[in-house]
Design a protein around this motif. Structure first.
Motif, PDB file in Angstrom:
ATOM      1  N   GLY A 161      14.509  21.252 -15.434  1.00 41.22           N
ATOM      2  CA  GLY A 161      14.233  21.922 -16.701  1.00 41.22           C
ATOM      3  C   GLY A 161      12.830  22.498 -16.669  1.00 41.22           C
ATOM      4  O   GLY A 161      11.855  21.753 -16.732  1.00 41.22           O
ATOM      5  N   ASN A 162      12.728  23.820 -16.611  1.00 35.75           N
ATOM      6  CA  ASN A 162      11.414  24.445 -16.376  1.00 35.75           C
ATOM      7  C   ASN A 162      10.372  24.124 -17.429  1.00 35.75           C
ATOM      8  O   ASN A 162       9.191  24.065 -17.128  1.00 35.75           O
ATOM      9  N   SER A 163      10.780  23.960 -18.675  1.00 35.75           N
ATOM     10  CA  SER A 163       9.775  23.729 -19.710  1.00 35.75           C
ATOM     11  C   SER A 163       9.518  22.236 -19.906  1.00 35.75           C
ATOM     12  O   SER A 163       8.812  21.850 -20.840  1.00 35.75           O
ATOM     13  N   LEU A 164      10.066  21.424 -19.023  1.00 36.38           N
ATOM     14  CA  LEU A 164       9.947  19.966 -19.175  1.00 36.38           C
ATOM     15  C   LEU A 164       9.437  19.269 -17.917  1.00 36.38           C
ATOM     16  O   LEU A 164       8.720  18.264 -18.005  1.00 36.38           O
ATOM     17  N   ASP A 165       9.804  19.767 -16.751  1.00 31.22           N
ATOM     18  CA  ASP A 165       9.504  19.070 -15.492  1.00 31.22           C
ATOM     19  C   ASP A 165       8.007  18.863 -15.280  1.00 31.22           C
ATOM     20  O   ASP A 165       7.211  19.788 -15.492  1.00 31.22           O
ATOM     21  N   ARG A 166       7.659  17.676 -14.796  1.00 31.33           N
ATOM     22  CA  ARG A 166       6.265  17.412 -14.422  1.00 31.33           C
ATOM     23  C   ARG A 166       6.235  16.500 -13.199  1.00 31.33           C
ATOM     24  O   ARG A 166       6.985  15.528 -13.132  1.00 31.33           O
ATOM     25  N   ILE A 167       5.348  16.811 -12.266  1.00 34.57           N
ATOM     26  CA  ILE A 167       5.132  15.917 -11.128  1.00 34.57           C
ATOM     27  C   ILE A 167       4.070  14.911 -11.535  1.00 34.57           C
ATOM     28  O   ILE A 167       3.009  15.280 -12.048  1.00 34.57           O
ATOM     29  N   GLY A 168       4.365  13.643 -11.357  1.00 36.68           N
ATOM     30  CA  GLY A 168       3.413  12.581 -11.693  1.00 36.68           C
ATOM     31  C   GLY A 168       3.374  11.543 -10.588  1.00 36.68           C
ATOM     32  O   GLY A 168       3.817  11.791  -9.458  1.00 36.68           O
ATOM     33  N   ILE A 169       2.874  10.374 -10.942  1.00 38.33           N
ATOM     34  CA  ILE A 169       2.594   9.362  -9.916  1.00 38.33           C
ATOM     35  C   ILE A 169       3.148   8.002 -10.344  1.00 38.33           C
ATOM     36  O   ILE A 169       3.021   7.612 -11.502  1.00 38.33           O
ATOM     37  N   ILE A 170       3.722   7.313  -9.380  1.00 40.36           N
ATOM     38  CA  ILE A 170       4.075   5.906  -9.589  1.00 40.36           C
ATOM     39  C   ILE A 170       3.261   5.099  -8.584  1.00 40.36           C
ATOM     40  O   ILE A 170       3.222   5.429  -7.390  1.00 40.36           O
ATOM     41  N   ALA A 171       2.559   4.075  -9.067  1.00 41.24           N
ATOM     42  CA  ALA A 171       1.659   3.292  -8.212  1.00 41.24           C
ATOM     43  C   ALA A 171       1.646   1.845  -8.709  1.00 41.24           C
ATOM     44  O   ALA A 171       2.262   1.524  -9.722  1.00 41.24           O
ATOM     45  N   ARG A 172       0.897   1.010  -7.965  1.00 44.90           N
ATOM     46  CA  ARG A 172       0.827  -0.401  -8.365  1.00 44.90           C
ATOM     47  C   ARG A 172      -0.311  -0.683  -9.348  1.00 44.90           C
ATOM     48  O   ARG A 172      -0.418  -1.800  -9.856  1.00 44.90           O
ATOM     49  N   TYR A 214       0.849  -1.194   0.000  1.00 35.57           N
ATOM     50  CA  TYR A 214       0.000   0.000   0.000  1.00 35.57           C
ATOM     51  C   TYR A 214       0.886   1.246   0.000  1.00 35.57           C
ATOM     52  O   TYR A 214       1.470   1.614   1.022  1.00 35.57           O
ATOM     53  N   HIS A 215       0.962   1.895  -1.142  1.00 33.80           N
ATOM     54  CA  HIS A 215       1.849   3.050  -1.248  1.00 33.80           C
ATOM     55  C   HIS A 215       1.665   3.694  -2.622  1.00 33.80           C
ATOM     56  O   HIS A 215       1.468   3.002  -3.617  1.00 33.80           O
ATOM     57  N   VAL A 216       1.699   5.018  -2.669  1.00 29.15           N
ATOM     58  CA  VAL A 216       1.865   5.722  -3.952  1.00 29.15           C
ATOM     59  C   VAL A 216       3.031   6.683  -3.807  1.00 29.15           C
ATOM     60  O   VAL A 216       3.320   7.166  -2.707  1.00 29.15           O
ATOM     61  N   ALA A 217       3.688   6.940  -4.938  1.00 32.62           N
ATOM     62  CA  ALA A 217       4.863   7.814  -4.934  1.00 32.62           C
ATOM     63  C   ALA A 217       4.593   9.045  -5.778  1.00 32.62           C
ATOM     64  O   ALA A 217       4.093   8.925  -6.900  1.00 32.62           O
ATOM     65  N   LEU A 218       4.926  10.211  -5.217  1.00 32.62           N
ATOM     66  CA  LEU A 218       4.993  11.411  -6.055  1.00 32.62           C
ATOM     67  C   LEU A 218       6.379  11.396  -6.697  1.00 32.62           C
ATOM     68  O   LEU A 218       7.396  11.370  -5.994  1.00 32.62           O
ATOM     69  N   ALA A 219       6.385  11.363  -8.018  1.00 33.66           N
ATOM     70  CA  ALA A 219       7.647  11.298  -8.744  1.00 33.66           C
ATOM     71  C   ALA A 219       7.703  12.480  -9.712  1.00 33.66           C
ATOM     72  O   ALA A 219       6.739  13.244  -9.825  1.00 33.66           O
TER      73      ALA A 219
END
Lengths: 447, 90
Positions: free
Chosen positions: A176-187, A136-141
Motif C-alpha cells: 500500500g503506497n500511502s501506508l508502507d514503511r520500512i522499520g526495524i526490529i531489534a532486541r 546479535y542481529h537486527v531486522a529490516l522489516a
C-alpha cells in the motif's frame, strides 16, 4: 553500550559466521524465520531483510508463489545505507505480500521462538522470530497496518515503525503506497537508535521520502484512549494497568480520553490498503517477474487469469475487495470517504500528540496458537489490528516493546508520538529498559 | 453482491477462482463490505482527502539519461527473444 557496539568490540574467530549459519539453518528447520539464508556472510553485524525488500542477487518472493524465482538486480536504499559494517544474513519469512496479522499466510509459516505452537504475528513474522532467536542481529522489516508491531509484541522484541516518509522505500515491493514503511526490529531500543540513524534521509529514487529534522521532544503525559481499551482481552487489560502504574512511578501522568473515530480506523484502513494493494498487484502476470506461466499461445486475458491463480487466498481476497471499492459506482462511498476520514483521524490524534504520547497494548489478545487463528474469519482477523492500525493509517511513528510475560509468552505495549518526533519514543523505551529486563529463550551467535 | 456481479469483478481482477474459492471469498467479501458501512457514520465530507499521511510535496526526478551498470540484468527474470520480453498473445 548497544549490542552492535558490543559485537564490534568483541574478537571473533574466523569460524564465527560459518558456525552461525549452521546454527541458524538448524533452528530454521523448526521456526521457519528465514526464506533464504546467505551462507556467504563473512563480516559485519548480521542483519536480515524481510522478503519484500530487494537485495541484489538474492531471490525476493514476498512469500508468494507468483514471485518465485525473481532475483532483483539492485538493492533497496535501506539495505545499501547499512553499509559494510553490517553483513547480510538472509531474507525473512512473511505473510504473502504483507497480507496478515499472524504470519500464517505463507507456505511455511514462521513459528514463535518462545513456543513453536504459537504464532509469531505478522506480517514481518520471520523478522521478529529471527530477532528473538539471535543474540546479535537486527531486522529490516516493513509495516503497512501493524506488521512490525504485531510480531514484535508476540515475539518479545522491540519493533520501531518510523514516521511515514522518513526512510526511503526504493527497493521495497509495494503493498500500500500511502501506508508502507520500512522499520526495524531489534532486541533493544539502543540497537534501533543506532540502525535508524543510518537509514534516514532523502533519496532521489523515492519522491515520497522527505528531508525533515527528527525531534526528541520528550513528553510526560500518556494518553490511554477509552475506545481502544474496550477491545482488550481481560488477560491483557490487567497487566497493561500494572504497566501504567509502573510508568506513573517513573513520573508519567496517565490521562484517559475518548476518541470516537479511532474505533472506525480498521474499516478506513482496509478500504485504503485493499484499494492500493489491488493496483500494486496488477503487475504480477506470470511473465515479467518471478513465476513463469509459460503458455504464450493463450490470449492475454486467459494467460493473466490463469497465471494469477497462483496468488494465495488472502491476496486474491484483497485484490477483489480493493477492485470493488475503487469501482466507479461506489468509489465515492468507500475509497474517497476513507481518505477524508483518514484526514479527520490524523487531525484528532495530532490534537492529543502535541501534549503527550498515546499508549496501549500492542495487540488486544495474548499470543494465540497457530491452529486457533486458522479458524478465524477474515473480519475477525482484521479486528485484531484495532490497536496497530491507527498510527499506521496516519503515518505516526510508534514502537512496540515487551512489558510482561503471560504463561511464558511475551506481551508488548505500543507508544505513539507525533510525526518526526521519533527519537523521543526511542528514548522512552530506552528509559523503560533501564527498569525492565527482556527475556530470550535463544541466543544463537552469542560470543 | 450477487454471483453475476462477483464474477464480473473477478474477471476485471483477472484472477481465475475455483468454485470452492469463489463461494468462500464471495461470502467473506460480502461480510467485509457490510462492515465497511461503518465509515458512512463519520462526518468528514468537508475535509480534503489525505492521499498521504503527511505533506510530501511530490518532488520529481530530473529528466536525464543515466548510465546503468547492469542493463542486461533487467531482462534476467524474463523469457526474451532478440532483446525483447516475450509475452502472451494480444
Amino acid at each position: 553500550m548497544n549490542s552492535i557496539e558490543e559485537f564490534n568490540s568483541l574478537e571473533k574467530k574466523e569460524s564465527y559466521y560459518p558456525r552461525l549459519v549452521e546454527e541458524l539453518k538448524r533452528a530454521n528447520g523448526e521456526f521457519h524465520a528465514f526464506n533464504l539464508i546467505n551462507e556467504g556472510i563473512r563480516a559485519g553485524f548480521p542483519f536480515s531483510a524481510k522478503d519484500n525488500i530487494c537485495v541484489r542477487g538474492f531471490e525476493a518472493t514476498c512469500s508468494s508463489k507468483i514471485l518465485k524465482g525473481y532475483v532483483p538486480n539492485f538493492s533497496a536504499t535501506a539495505v545499501s545505507r547499512l553499509g559494510s559494517a553490517f553483513g547480510f544474513l538472509g531474507k525473512t519469512n512473511m505473510d504473502e505480500f504483507g497480507f496478515g496479522t499472524f504470519g500464517i499466510n505463507s507456505e511455511e509459516p514462521a513459528r514463535n521462538p518462545f513456543n513453536s505452537d504459537y504464532v509469531t504475528g505478522g506480517s514481518s513474522s520471520g523478522a521478529a522470530a529471527a530477532t528473538a532467536l539471535m543474540k546479535y542481529h537486527v531486522a529490516l522489516a516493513v509495516s503497512t497496518g501493524g506488521s512490525i508491531s504485531s510480531p514484535a509484541s508476540f515475539c518479545g522484541v522491540v519493533g520501531y515503525t518510523p514516521t511515514y516518509g522518513l526512510v526511503s522505500r526504493y527497493g521495497l515491493i509495494d503493498y500500500g503506497n500511502s501506508l508502507d514503511r520500512i522499520g526495524i526490529i531489534a532486541r533493544s531500543a539502543g540497537d534501533v537508535r543506532h540502525t535508524c540513524g543510518l537509514l534516514r534521509g532523502t533519496d532521489r529514487y523515492d519522491s515520497t521520502c522527505v528531508d525533515h529534522n527528527v525531534a526528541s521532544d520528550g513528553k510526560k503525559t500518556l494518553f490511554v484512549i477509552n475506545q481502544l481499551n474496550e477491545v482488550l482481552d481481560e488477560r491483557i487489560r490487567a497487566p497493561f494497568e500494572s504497566l501504567l502504574g509502573k510508568l506513573e512511578n517513573l513520573g508519567y501522568v496517565v490521562k484517559r480520553v475518548d476518541l470516537d473515530i479511532i474505533g472506525k480506523a480498521v474499516g478506513i484502513y482496509y478500504i485504503i490498503s485493499s484499494a492500493e494493494a489491488s493496483t500494486n498487484l496488477a503487475r504480477y502476470t506470470g511473465f515479467k517477474y518471478g513465476y513463469q506461466y509459460g503458455r504464450f499461445t493463450e490470449y492475454y486475458n486467459d494467460f493473466f487469469s490463469n497465471a494469477r491463480a497462483e496468488f494465495g487466498i488472502e491476496a486474491k481476497r484483497r485484490i477483489i475487495l480493493g477492485t470493488f471499492v475503487r469501482s466507479a459506482s461506489v468509489r465515492g462511498k468507500y475509497y474517497d470517504k476513507a481518505l477524508r476520514a483518514r484526514r479527520l483521524l490524523i487531525d484528532r490524534m495530532k490534537g492529543l500528540l502535541k501534549d503527550g504520547y498515546i499508549i496501549s497494548p500492542t495487540m488486544p489478545i495474548k499470543t494465540p496458537k497457530i491452529r486457533e487463528v486458522r479458524e478465524l474469519t477474515p473480519l475477525q482477523s482484521y479486528a485484531t489490528d484495532a490497536l496497530t492500525v491507527p498510527p499506521n493509517l496516519c503515518g505516526f511513528p510508534h514502537i512496540s516493546f515487551p512489558f510482561d510475560y503471560i504463561d511464558g509468552m511475551p506481551i508488548g505495549a505500543q507508544i505513539i508520538t507525533d510525526h518526526f518526533n521519533d527519537d523521543a519514543i526511542i528514548g522512552f523505551v530506552e528509559e523503560w529498559e533501564r527498569h525492565f529486563k527482556y527475556r530470550f529463550k535463544h541466543n544463537l551467535g552469542a560470543l | 453482491m450477487d454471483e453475476k456481479e462477483f464474477d464480473r469483478l473477478a474477471m476485471h481482477c483477472r484472477i481465475r477462482l475455483s468454485e470452492a474459492e469463489k463461494a468462500g471469498i464471495r461470502k467473506e467479501i460480502d461480510e467485509v463490505i457490510r462492515y465497511f458501512g461503518i465509515i458512512s457514520e463519520i462526518e468528514c465530507d468537508s475535509l480534503q482527502e489525505a492521499y498521504h499521511p503527511i505533506d510530501i510535496g511530490q518532488r520529481t526526478r530530473p529528466d536525464r539519461t543515466e548510465e546503468y551498470d547492469d542493463a542486461q540484468g533487467l531482462l534476467r527474470n524474463t523469457k526474451t527473444y532478440r532483446f525483447y520480453v516475450v509475452g502472451p498473445r494480444v
